[in-house]
Write an enzyme that holds these catalytic residues in place. Structure first.
Site, PDB file in Angstrom:
ATOM      1  N   SER A  76      33.362  47.410  28.192  1.00  0.00           N
ATOM      2  CA  SER A  76      33.929  48.069  27.006  1.00  0.00           C
ATOM      3  C   SER A  76      32.953  49.008  26.306  1.00  0.00           C
ATOM      4  O   SER A  76      32.900  49.049  25.081  1.00  0.00           O
ATOM      5  CB  SER A  76      34.493  47.022  26.041  1.00  0.00           C
ATOM      6  OG  SER A  76      35.526  46.290  26.666  1.00  0.00           O
ATOM      7  N   GLU A  81      35.297  42.596  39.466  1.00  0.00           N
ATOM      8  CA  GLU A  81      36.651  42.581  40.037  1.00  0.00           C
ATOM      9  C   GLU A  81      36.623  42.235  41.520  1.00  0.00           C
ATOM     10  O   GLU A  81      37.533  41.597  42.039  1.00  0.00           O
ATOM     11  CB  GLU A  81      37.338  43.934  39.769  1.00  0.00           C
ATOM     12  CG  GLU A  81      37.784  44.021  38.316  1.00  0.00           C
ATOM     13  CD  GLU A  81      37.614  45.392  37.684  1.00  0.00           C
ATOM     14  OE1 GLU A  81      37.583  46.408  38.403  1.00  0.00           O
ATOM     15  OE2 GLU A  81      37.498  45.441  36.434  1.00  0.00           O
ATOM     16  N   GLU A  84      27.196  42.874  33.356  1.00  0.00           N
ATOM     17  CA  GLU A  84      28.541  43.079  32.824  1.00  0.00           C
ATOM     18  C   GLU A  84      29.192  41.724  32.573  1.00  0.00           C
ATOM     19  O   GLU A  84      29.716  41.101  33.502  1.00  0.00           O
ATOM     20  CB  GLU A  84      29.389  43.856  33.830  1.00  0.00           C
ATOM     21  CG  GLU A  84      28.866  45.236  34.132  1.00  0.00           C
ATOM     22  CD  GLU A  84      29.955  46.115  34.736  1.00  0.00           C
ATOM     23  OE1 GLU A  84      30.335  47.083  34.086  1.00  0.00           O
ATOM     24  OE2 GLU A  84      30.430  45.812  35.838  1.00  0.00           O
ATOM     25  N   HIS A 135      30.782  43.983  42.022  1.00  0.00           N
ATOM     26  CA  HIS A 135      31.480  44.182  40.747  1.00  0.00           C
ATOM     27  C   HIS A 135      32.360  42.964  40.453  1.00  0.00           C
ATOM     28  O   HIS A 135      32.931  42.355  41.360  1.00  0.00           O
ATOM     29  CB  HIS A 135      32.333  45.455  40.798  1.00  0.00           C
ATOM     30  CG  HIS A 135      32.938  45.772  39.465  1.00  0.00           C
ATOM     31  ND1 HIS A 135      34.133  45.229  39.050  1.00  0.00           N
ATOM     32  CD2 HIS A 135      32.480  46.531  38.437  1.00  0.00           C
ATOM     33  CE1 HIS A 135      34.393  45.656  37.824  1.00  0.00           C
ATOM     34  NE2 HIS A 135      33.397  46.443  37.435  1.00  0.00           N
ATOM     35  N   ASN A 179      32.686  54.095  36.432  1.00  0.00           N
ATOM     36  CA  ASN A 179      33.391  53.391  37.500  1.00  0.00           C
ATOM     37  C   ASN A 179      34.880  53.686  37.343  1.00  0.00           C
ATOM     38  O   ASN A 179      35.524  53.157  36.447  1.00  0.00           O
ATOM     39  CB  ASN A 179      33.094  51.882  37.376  1.00  0.00           C
ATOM     40  CG  ASN A 179      33.884  51.055  38.368  1.00  0.00           C
ATOM     41  OD1 ASN A 179      34.529  51.589  39.271  1.00  0.00           O
ATOM     42  ND2 ASN A 179      33.843  49.740  38.195  1.00  0.00           N
ATOM     43  N   TRP A 180      35.380  54.547  38.216  1.00  0.00           N
ATOM     44  CA  TRP A 180      36.781  54.977  38.077  1.00  0.00           C
ATOM     45  C   TRP A 180      37.768  53.923  38.570  1.00  0.00           C
ATOM     46  O   TRP A 180      38.974  54.067  38.385  1.00  0.00           O
ATOM     47  CB  TRP A 180      36.999  56.283  38.843  1.00  0.00           C
ATOM     48  CG  TRP A 180      36.298  57.468  38.236  1.00  0.00           C
ATOM     49  CD1 TRP A 180      35.618  57.502  37.044  1.00  0.00           C
ATOM     50  CD2 TRP A 180      36.229  58.800  38.769  1.00  0.00           C
ATOM     51  NE1 TRP A 180      35.130  58.762  36.820  1.00  0.00           N
ATOM     52  CE2 TRP A 180      35.483  59.582  37.858  1.00  0.00           C
ATOM     53  CE3 TRP A 180      36.726  59.402  39.929  1.00  0.00           C
ATOM     54  CZ2 TRP A 180      35.224  60.933  38.074  1.00  0.00           C
ATOM     55  CZ3 TRP A 180      36.457  60.750  40.147  1.00  0.00           C
ATOM     56  CH2 TRP A 180      35.719  61.504  39.231  1.00  0.00           C
ATOM     57  N   LYS A 181      37.278  52.921  39.261  1.00  0.00           N
ATOM     58  CA  LYS A 181      38.141  51.855  39.812  1.00  0.00           C
ATOM     59  C   LYS A 181      39.295  52.488  40.597  1.00  0.00           C
ATOM     60  O   LYS A 181      39.064  53.450  41.335  1.00  0.00           O
ATOM     61  CB  LYS A 181      38.632  50.948  38.684  1.00  0.00           C
ATOM     62  CG  LYS A 181      37.459  50.443  37.825  1.00  0.00           C
ATOM     63  CD  LYS A 181      37.803  49.346  36.894  1.00  0.00           C
ATOM     64  CE  LYS A 181      36.558  48.973  36.086  1.00  0.00           C
ATOM     65  NZ  LYS A 181      36.776  47.833  35.188  1.00  0.00           N
ATOM     66  N   GLY A 228      36.982  45.652  30.282  1.00  0.00           N
ATOM     67  CA  GLY A 228      38.368  46.082  30.085  1.00  0.00           C
ATOM     68  C   GLY A 228      39.085  45.364  28.958  1.00  0.00           C
ATOM     69  O   GLY A 228      40.304  45.438  28.839  1.00  0.00           O
TER      70      GLY A 228
HETATM   71  P1  PGA Z   1      35.200  48.786  31.066  1.00  0.00           P
HETATM   72  O1  PGA Z   1      34.765  48.454  32.584  1.00  0.00           O
HETATM   73  O2  PGA Z   1      34.225  49.807  30.541  1.00  0.00           O
HETATM   74  O3  PGA Z   1      36.602  49.326  31.180  1.00  0.00           O
HETATM   75  O4  PGA Z   1      35.119  47.509  30.304  1.00  0.00           O
HETATM   76  C1  PGA Z   1      33.420  48.317  32.943  1.00  0.00           C
HETATM   77  C2  PGA Z   1      33.285  47.998  34.412  1.00  0.00           C
HETATM   78  O5  PGA Z   1      34.134  47.293  34.963  1.00  0.00           O
HETATM   79  O6  PGA Z   1      32.330  48.444  35.069  1.00  0.00           O
END
Ligand code: PGA
Length: 256
Positions: free
Chosen positions: A217, A101, A171, A99, A13-15, A177
């Site tokens: 993570s 976020e 998640e 997701h 997931n490149w966000k 993150g």
């Molecule tokens: P992360 O993000 O690996 O940077 O913790 C995972 C995600 O948000 O899908």
């Protein structure tokens, strides 16, 4: 031992992290390294604005390319949103839904999730439906309740025959993150809860086709260990998917 009746699925997931040049560089590198894709499924989730460029490079390889979000209506006055058909048009074959976020920063509602998942399926996009508890929910012993509530909303309009096209990503919000990964026991327990719920919802045969990924993570040095946990069918990777040096070893978690 890990159940491998389902093909391992490694997703990045490149966000909102990579610009166009870096996106194209990275997709070229991954494509070059990926074999015929027979033993694992690999996909990246890209900002909508770069989907056309990234899918053009990925073409001819087994690499999946997806959007990070969609809106469930087909057309209309929804400023700033993208429809499932628009994602298809620029070459996406899959999409992230719900997701953390999106839920927490952009206040997406649980009530939307079922319609988003349905809209993706109806447009031939493979959804990864993301769920996970916050730290407060975990501390308050509400993890299971939260996961079930999110599953109820996301699967509201799902039929058993859709199952082979569905993926769930567990998640934990506190692990995204932060550098903090859930323990093997926490991951196993959450994944068992999800699988049990799926069996009750769509029946055992259909539930067995749904892959459950872990995200939060994930790094090259914990990927193998996470993949060895019973019920973990794959990984959803954020930060470590932004560079070939960290993403490739995760894709090749069992080859090192
Ligand atoms: P992360 O993000 O690996 O940077 O913790 C995972 C995600 O948000 O899908």
């Amino acid at each position: 031992m890990t159940n491998r009746i389902r093909k391992p699925y490694i997703a990045g997931n490149w966000k909102m992290n990579l610009d166009r040049a870096h996106s194209l560089d990275l997709i070229k590198t991954i494509k070059g390294r990926l074999g015929d894709g027979g033993d694992r499924e690999v996909a990246v989730f890209v900002p909508a604005i770069y989907l056309a460029d990234v899918t053009a490079v990925a073409q001819g390889s087994p690499l999946g390319v997806g959007g990070q979000n969609l809106w469930f209506e087909g057309v209309g006055a929804f400023t700033g949103e993208v429809s499932p058909r628009m994602l298809r048009e620029v070459g996406a074959d899959r999409v992230l839904i719900g997701h953390s976020e999106r839920r927490h920063i952009f206040r997406e509602l649980d009530e939307w999730m079922g319609r988003k998942v349905r809209a993706a399926l109806d447009c031939d996009l493979l959804p990864i439906y993301c769920i996970g508890e916050t730290l407060d929910e975990r501390k308050g012993n509400k993890t299971e309740r939260t996961l079930k509530k999110q599953l109820e909303s996301g699967f509201e309009k799902v039929r058993p025959e859709d199952s082979h096209r569905l993926t769930v990503a567990y998640e934990p919000v506190w692990a995204i993150g932060t550098g903090e990964t859930a323990t093997a026991e926490q991951v196993a327990q959450a994944h068992r809860t999800i699988r049990k719920w799926l069996v009750q919802r769509v029946g055992e045969e259909a539930a067995n086709q749904v892959r459950i990924l872990y995200g939060g993570s994930v790094k090259p040095d914990n990927a193998k260990e996470l993949m060895a946990i019973d019920c973990v069918d794959g990984l959803l990777v954020g930060g470590a998917s932004l560079q070939a040096e960290t993403f490739l070893p995760i894709i090749e978690y069992n080859l090192r």
